[in-house]
Structure formats: C-alpha cells, structure tokens
Design an enzyme around this catalytic site. Structure first.
Site, PDB file in Angstrom:
ATOM      1  N   ALA A  87      30.902  37.934  30.749  1.00  0.00           N
ATOM      2  CA  ALA A  87      31.757  38.187  29.700  1.00  0.00           C
ATOM      3  C   ALA A  87      32.549  38.856  30.294  1.00  0.00           C
ATOM      4  O   ALA A  87      31.785  40.543  31.133  1.00  0.00           O
ATOM      5  CB  ALA A  87      31.557  38.135  28.246  1.00  0.00           C
ATOM      6  N   ASP A  88      33.930  39.649  29.634  1.00  0.00           N
ATOM      7  CA  ASP A  88      34.293  40.528  29.893  1.00  0.00           C
ATOM      8  C   ASP A  88      34.551  41.707  28.720  1.00  0.00           C
ATOM      9  O   ASP A  88      34.555  43.031  28.976  1.00  0.00           O
ATOM     10  CB  ASP A  88      35.956  40.665  30.195  1.00  0.00           C
ATOM     11  CG  ASP A  88      35.784  39.473  31.686  1.00  0.00           C
ATOM     12  OD1 ASP A  88      35.501  39.879  32.462  1.00  0.00           O
ATOM     13  OD2 ASP A  88      37.022  37.795  31.462  1.00  0.00           O
ATOM     14  N   ARG A 100      38.778  36.430  34.042  1.00  0.00           N
ATOM     15  CA  ARG A 100      38.698  36.725  34.678  1.00  0.00           C
ATOM     16  C   ARG A 100      38.083  35.843  36.770  1.00  0.00           C
ATOM     17  O   ARG A 100      39.390  36.634  36.894  1.00  0.00           O
ATOM     18  CB  ARG A 100      38.236  38.328  34.799  1.00  0.00           C
ATOM     19  CG  ARG A 100      38.053  39.454  34.032  1.00  0.00           C
ATOM     20  CD  ARG A 100      39.816  39.448  33.941  1.00  0.00           C
ATOM     21  NE  ARG A 100      40.600  40.333  35.169  1.00  0.00           N
ATOM     22  CZ  ARG A 100      41.091  40.216  35.270  1.00  0.00           C
ATOM     23  NH1 ARG A 100      42.410  39.597  34.106  1.00  0.00           N
ATOM     24  NH2 ARG A 100      42.343  41.240  35.811  1.00  0.00           N
ATOM     25  N   GLU A 107      34.021  26.948  32.516  1.00  0.00           N
ATOM     26  CA  GLU A 107      32.631  27.312  31.996  1.00  0.00           C
ATOM     27  C   GLU A 107      32.412  26.912  30.615  1.00  0.00           C
ATOM     28  O   GLU A 107      31.536  26.602  30.053  1.00  0.00           O
ATOM     29  CB  GLU A 107      33.001  28.894  32.110  1.00  0.00           C
ATOM     30  CG  GLU A 107      32.904  30.077  34.013  1.00  0.00           C
ATOM     31  CD  GLU A 107      33.214  30.753  34.168  1.00  0.00           C
ATOM     32  OE1 GLU A 107      32.665  31.389  34.880  1.00  0.00           O
ATOM     33  OE2 GLU A 107      33.678  31.154  33.278  1.00  0.00           O
ATOM     34  N   LYS A 125      30.873  46.493  28.295  1.00  0.00           N
ATOM     35  CA  LYS A 125      31.474  44.717  28.043  1.00  0.00           C
ATOM     36  C   LYS A 125      31.702  44.638  26.559  1.00  0.00           C
ATOM     37  O   LYS A 125      32.739  44.324  26.128  1.00  0.00           O
ATOM     38  CB  LYS A 125      30.913  44.254  28.529  1.00  0.00           C
ATOM     39  CG  LYS A 125      31.098  44.129  29.976  1.00  0.00           C
ATOM     40  CD  LYS A 125      31.819  44.500  30.569  1.00  0.00           C
ATOM     41  CE  LYS A 125      32.119  44.589  32.540  1.00  0.00           C
ATOM     42  NZ  LYS A 125      32.294  42.664  33.174  1.00  0.00           N
TER      43      LYS A 125
END
Length: 229
Positions: A87-88, A100, A107, A125
């Site tokens: 995860a970002d 990203r 997904e 993050k």
C-alpha cells in the site's frame, strides 16, 4: 533495519499465513515482490503444497517465468483464500491508498474476493489520514480524462494525468485506460470518498481501499508490527 530490510521482514512474516491447498491473491510493488520470491522458495523446498497465485493479468507471465509460483487467472478460481499486497498509505483504521503501479482495478477485484487481505508496508506508509502524503490514483476512460479533471476540482483536488516515464504520452493501464493522480486536502471519510469518486462518469475505479484490509504487517526498525481491524 533500513527500508529494504523492513520490506523483506514483513514479506517473510506474511509467509506464516500460508498453508497447503491455498489460492493466494498477489499484488504488485516492491514489498509484494519479496513475498512472491519467498513464496516461490517455500514451494520449491516442499514446505507447502498445492499453492496457486492469482495476480493481475499484467504480472502472470513474469510470475510464471521468475518466481516458481503456479499461476491461475481470476476466472479460473472459485475463491481466493488470502490476498497479499502493499500500500502507498495506511491510516489508523487500516484504510488504504494503493495504485502507484497502475494495476489498482484488478488488485481491488482480487483483494475484495479474498477471505483475508494482508497488507505489507514499512513504517513510512503509516499516516494520520489518507492523502496526507500520496495522491489517490484514479483509473479513467481515455476519452473522459479532461472532463474528470474538471469534476475533481469540485473536491479541491490537485489532479493531473499521470505521464509515462521513459515513454511518450500518459501511462496506460492493462485495461487500456489512463491514470489521474488526485491530491485531496485530506480524506476524513475514506469509504464515502471511494464511493463518490466511482460515481463520476468515466471513472473505472479509484485507489482508495476502505474497510477491506484485515491485517497490516508493518516493518519497523524494531521488527514487524501487526495491526488488525
């Protein structure tokens, strides 16, 4: 631990959730790549049997060639036991920003279907609220991208079409669409924003993953921290 060591640590920690006869949803990104590599090594050494990975279509060929993880497409499976992805951003309620890598639509489909969704991140993050650091990727139909940019101004978002690196023109997803990156002032209600963005005509999907993560494994300098909903 440095960042790469944190990524490797959470990837190894995620292996503890893998059992025989599992279908495992696989995402994209550098941390997930470590997990896939380690999963392939487990399979090769006979530590687990009858494991199948379900990645986004763009990753299927590479996984077959590089990891040793047997691969199935989404339409070949009835259920997904576990999905593992990065995860970002992760907020205190385990809502996510992802995308990203521009594979967010597939997904989200894979991870929504999974019995358990495990997220792998390093401590950088973790945020107080979504959009604190990263924009929200939004997959859009190419003909609609300009109109959607105008629509996003209503939300006071700083939005732009994502352009390719080492290629001319915009980034094109595996579905043949464009990506808009939208930086909102802050997102206080991720689920509401996720739903609202998807009501804009021409939007295919967006990178807010609200109320979907079950477990987040966080790599820290002291070791791996486990967060649960």
């Amino acid at each position: 631990m440095n960042v790469e060591e944190m990524k490797k640590a959470v990837a190894r920690a995620a292996l503890e959730f893998i059992e025989d006869d599992m279908v495992v949803g696989l995402g994209t990104g550098s941390t997930t790549a470590y997990f896939i590599r380690y999963l392939g090594e487990m399979i090769e050494k006979g530590k687990v049997e009858d494991i199948y990975g379900v990645p986004p279509p763009i990753k299927q060929k590479f996984l077959r060639m590089e990891s040793g993880v047997p691969v199935l497409s989404l339409d070949q499976v009835d259920a997904i036991d576990i999905a593992v992805d990065g995860a970002d951003e992760v907020d205190p309620n385990l809502n996510l920003i992802k995308g990203r890598g521009a594979a967010l639509t597939m997904e989200k489909i894979i991870e929504y279907r999974a019995g358990t969704f495990i997220v792998l991140v390093d401590e950088s993050k973790l945020v107080d609220y979504l959009c604190q650091k990263m924009p929200v990727p939004i997959e859009v139909i190419p003909a609609a991208w300009k109109a959607i940019l105008e629509e996003l101004s209503i939300f006071n978002a700083k939005a732009e079409l994502r352009m390719g690196v080492k290629k001319d023109g915009p980034v094109v997803t595996e579905n043949g669409n464009f990506i808009i990156d939208a930086k909102f002032p802050r997102i206080d209600d991720p689920l509401d924003m996720e739903i609202e963005l998807n009501t804009i005509p021409g939007v295919v999907e967006n990178g807010i993953f609200a109320d979907i993560a079950d477990i987040v494994l966080v790599g820290t300098k002291e070791g791996v921290k486990r967060l649960e909903r």
